[in-house]
Design a protein around this motif. Structure first.
Motif, short mmCIF file in Angstrom:
data_model
loop_
_atom_site.label_atom_id
_atom_site.label_comp_id
_atom_site.label_asym_id
_atom_site.label_seq_id
_atom_site.Cartn_x
_atom_site.Cartn_y
_atom_site.Cartn_z
N TYR A 185 28.11 7.20 24.15
CA TYR A 185 29.42 7.48 23.56
C TYR A 185 30.48 6.43 23.94
CZ TYR A 185 28.06 12.02 21.61
OH TYR A 185 27.49 13.02 20.87
N MET A 234 33.83 22.42 18.02
CA MET A 234 33.54 21.00 18.06
C MET A 234 32.76 20.58 19.30
SD MET A 234 36.31 18.33 16.57
CE MET A 234 37.65 19.09 17.37
N TYR A 266 29.16 17.85 28.43
CA TYR A 266 28.41 18.64 27.43
C TYR A 266 27.01 18.04 27.20
CZ TYR A 266 27.57 20.00 22.42
OH TYR A 266 27.06 20.41 21.21
N ARG A 320 24.31 12.46 7.84
CA ARG A 320 25.64 12.99 8.16
C ARG A 320 25.99 14.16 7.23
NH1 ARG A 320 28.66 11.05 12.67
NH2 ARG A 320 30.55 11.25 11.39
N1 UDP Z 1 34.39 15.97 19.92
C1 UDP Z 1 35.20 16.88 20.58
N2 UDP Z 1 36.53 16.93 20.27
C2 UDP Z 1 37.08 16.14 19.31
C3 UDP Z 1 36.25 15.21 18.65
C4 UDP Z 1 34.91 15.15 18.98
O1 UDP Z 1 34.72 17.63 21.45
O2 UDP Z 1 38.30 16.23 19.06
C5 UDP Z 1 32.97 15.88 20.28
C6 UDP Z 1 32.06 16.53 19.24
O3 UDP Z 1 30.99 17.18 19.93
C7 UDP Z 1 31.57 15.33 18.45
C8 UDP Z 1 31.46 14.27 19.53
O4 UDP Z 1 32.60 14.52 20.37
O5 UDP Z 1 30.33 15.61 17.82
C9 UDP Z 1 31.51 12.83 19.04
O6 UDP Z 1 32.67 12.65 18.26
P1 UDP Z 1 32.59 11.91 16.84
O7 UDP Z 1 33.99 11.68 16.38
O8 UDP Z 1 31.69 10.74 16.94
O9 UDP Z 1 31.96 13.05 15.89
P2 UDP Z 1 30.53 13.12 15.17
O10 UDP Z 1 30.16 11.72 14.78
O11 UDP Z 1 29.55 13.72 16.16
O12 UDP Z 1 30.73 14.02 13.99
#
Ligand code: UDP
Ligand code: MG
Length: 148
Positions: free
Chosen positions: A49, A109, A64, A85
């Motif tokens: 990440y 989320m 997490y 996606r």
């Molecule tokens: N996440 C969170 N709060 C936020 C945004 C993201 O906890 O406001 C977490 C969520 O589990 C997400 C991960 O961080 O899946 C990675 O964020 P990203 O923006 O890359 O979302 P994704 O690509 O997984 O949809």
């Protein structure tokens, strides 16, 4: 052919959704090129990440991801990154339509079950990080029934 990195997060594993999630990608016609169960540490989760390291939710996100085993996979197919996606749904499960994985199985989320690469570049980086020894090179005998 395009490849994407898909990871079933610790909540997806604990909730018994591994088979359900694999089935959705499999039935779509995508090809499973690599899969392993793993428990990762803080430093590895931070690498995965890396792009989000300045976000306010970064530490919570790392906690997490290291909270239990995950299932890491490489899926291959035409447009698999964008389509993956769509199969997954929106980042916030509340915005995810029913029929998507997050829309069907998640509420918050920070417990949204699954990760999927968001671009060719992130897919390449994530596959290299999680599968440094490469993946399995094979083609399904159904290929001609899936692609014209
Ligand atoms: N996440 C969170 N709060 C936020 C945004 C993201 O906890 O406001 C977490 C969520 O589990 C997400 C991960 O961080 O899946 C990675 O964020 P990203 O923006 O890359 O979302 P994704 O690509 O997984 O949809
Ligand atoms: Mg992302």
């Amino acid at each position: 052919m395009e490849q994407t990195f898909i990871m079933i997060k610790p909540d997806g594993v604990q909730r018994g959704l591994v088979g359900e999630i694999i089935a959705r990608f499999e039935k779509k016609g995508f090809c499973l090129r690599g899969m392993k169960m793993a428990s990762v540490d803080k430093s590895f989760a931070g690498k995965h990440y890396q792009d989000l390291s300045t976000k306010p939710f970064f530490n919570k996100l790392v906690d997490y991801i290291i909270s239990g085993p995950v299932v890491a996979m490489v899926w291959e197919g035409k447009n698999v990154i964008a389509t993956g996606r769509k199969i997954i749904g929106m980042t916030n499960p509340s915005d995810s339509a029913p029929g998507t994985i997050r829309g069907d199985f998640a509420i918050e989320m920070g417990r949204n079950i699954i990760h999927g690469s968001d671009s060719v570049e992130s897919a390449r980086k994530e596959i290299a990080l999680w599968f440094p020894d490469g993946t399995v090179n094979w083609q399904s005998s159904l290929h001609g029934w899936i692609y014209e």
